[in-house]
Design an enzyme around this catalytic site. Structure first.
Site, PDB file in Angstrom:
ATOM      1  N   LYS A 110       0.862  -1.185   0.000  1.00 30.01           N
ATOM      2  CA  LYS A 110       0.000   0.000   0.000  1.00 30.01           C
ATOM      3  C   LYS A 110       0.893   1.228   0.000  1.00 30.01           C
ATOM      4  CE  LYS A 110      -3.015   2.818   2.857  1.00 30.01           C
ATOM      5  NZ  LYS A 110      -4.025   2.916   3.924  1.00 30.01           N
ATOM      6  N   GLY A 171      -8.896   8.626   9.285  1.00 28.82           N
ATOM      7  CA  GLY A 171      -9.297   8.719  10.685  1.00 28.82           C
ATOM      8  C   GLY A 171     -10.383   9.735  10.983  1.00 28.82           C
ATOM      9  N   ALA A 197      -9.942   4.921   3.588  1.00 22.26           N
ATOM     10  CA  ALA A 197      -9.941   6.042   4.535  1.00 22.26           C
ATOM     11  C   ALA A 197     -11.234   6.841   4.533  1.00 22.26           C
ATOM     12  CB  ALA A 197      -8.778   6.990   4.293  1.00 22.26           C
ATOM     13  N   GLY A 198     -11.643   7.222   5.737  1.00 21.89           N
ATOM     14  CA  GLY A 198     -12.763   8.136   5.901  1.00 21.89           C
ATOM     15  C   GLY A 198     -14.086   7.500   6.262  1.00 21.89           C
ATOM     16  N   ASN A 219      -9.617   1.299   9.157  1.00 20.57           N
ATOM     17  CA  ASN A 219      -8.958   0.939  10.406  1.00 20.57           C
ATOM     18  C   ASN A 219      -9.652   1.628  11.585  1.00 20.57           C
ATOM     19  OD1 ASN A 219      -7.218   0.437  12.571  1.00 20.57           O
ATOM     20  ND2 ASN A 219      -5.367   0.791  11.421  1.00 20.57           N
ATOM     21  N   THR A 220      -9.602   2.965  11.601  1.00 18.67           N
ATOM     22  CA  THR A 220     -10.108   3.726  12.746  1.00 18.67           C
ATOM     23  C   THR A 220     -11.580   3.453  13.044  1.00 18.67           C
ATOM     24  OG1 THR A 220      -8.560   5.435  12.074  1.00 18.67           O
ATOM     25  CG2 THR A 220     -10.142   6.034  13.763  1.00 18.67           C
TER      26      THR A 220
END
Lengths: 268, 67
Positions: A110, A171, A197-198, A219-220
């Site tokens: 990545k 995040g 992301a997001g 992830n977050t």
């Protein structure tokens, strides 16, 4: 008759697998391994998510640490996807991934080159420069980028194995900020489009899949949920629901109401 | 005594010490780390024959949780 229709809902398109750089995958959810309370929570969330690919970061060894991620993670079950988080130049990202490759991981990487510490938005110019070199060096490059169709087209032309446009800043949990751009990227791409992301909650993941993305990386949204394992499961289901809705084909949006019950035969 | 810089910290080393010797001294499993010396990757197969020199900059890295 109705039984036949019900039985077919799952199977109309065969088993719903997808291809990423020659790998056949069943899960469309790729998850990160950061920000968890401990190893046990990480393990439980990975299992609940159903992910087959998980991202990892490369850092200096901590000589005081008891456990090493490579010591406990089941590499038969999960394909590791090393990232270049924290890299601000193409050179840093390339250097990081050359080291990651030395750790005996497949060539899947990545690529993320960040342009600004406050927004963590990608530096597309540096990302393109790094992608070119990494592809030439034989890496299978999955680049994180802005949701810009032109940048995504250029990354595809360079030989990247997928494009990974953001839904919103890393995040932030803000969800799909620009579904129209993502739709344009999906329309033009001949390689998988993975929203990276997001995403904040399961409905965001479902929206990404309804747009026709091949997968979602997060992830977050899982790690910082109040109950991460439950959220990992919710994300798994959100991805499946969104994918099925995409395959089913949503109804057209209408300006005005359209009665669902017959308008004739009303009692008078 | 030759001194190397390991992950940003100066570290005295003995004459003729190899990368493999250093990893052993640090208690690290060579299969779980990657080593860079003066910005070039040292392939695992070359750890034994790569002798550290005074002023060498070493990075010893591994995978950690991340997105």
């Amino acid at each position: 008759m109705s039984n036949t229709i019900e039985a077919k809902t799952h199977d109309d398109h065969g088993e719903d697998t997808w291809e990423l750089a020659g790998r056949t995958l069943r899960s469309r959810l790729i998850v990160g391994t950061g920000k968890y309370a401990d190893e046990a929570e990480t393990r439980a969330c990975l299992a609940a998510s159903g992910a087959e690919i998980v991202t990892v970061a490369l850092r200096r060894v901590d000589l005081k640490a008891k456990d090493n991620l490579l010591g406990w993670i089941d590499r038969d079950r999960y394909t590791l996807l090393p990232n270049t988080a924290g890299c601000y130049t193409a050179d840093d990202a390339i250097r990081t991934l050359r080291l990651a490759r030395e750790l005996g991981i497949a060539d899947l990487v990545k690529l993320e080159v960040i342009g600004d510490p406050k927004t963590l938005l990608p530096d597309n110019e540096q990302t393109l420069a790094a992608a070119k070199i990494l592809v030439d060096e034989g890496f299978t490059v999955l680049p994180y980028c802005t949701d810009d169709p032109i940048v995504c087209r250029k990354l595809q032309e360079l030989g990247c194995a997928a494009v990974m446009p953001l839904a919103a800043p890393i995040g932030s949990g803000l969800g799909i900020r620009n579904p129209h751009n993502l739709a344009l990227i999906i329309e033009q791409s001949t390689i998988p489009v993975i929203v990276d992301a997001g995403v904040g909650t399961a409905s965001d993941a479902a929206v990404a899949m309804e747009l026709g993305c091949a997968g979602v990386l997060m992830n977050t949204a899982i790690a910082q949920a109040t109950r991460p394992v439950q959220m990992a499961d919710a994300m798994r289901l959100g991805i499946i629901a969104g994918r099925k809705a995409f395959l089913a084909g949503r109804m057209p949006r209408r300006m005005h109401a359209h009665a669902s019950s017959p308008t004739i035969g009303l009692i008078e | 005594m030759p001194t190397i810089v390991l992950n940003g910290e100066p570290r005295p080393t003995s004459e003729g010490q190899s990368v493999a010797d250093l990893l052993r001294e640090l208690g690290l499993d060579a299969r779980q780390v990657a080593v860079e010396r003066n910005r070039d990757v040292v392939p695992r197969a070359e750890h034994g024959q790569t002798v550290l020199a005074d002023g060498d900059q070493l990075e010893v890295v591994t995978f950690v949780g991340g997105g």
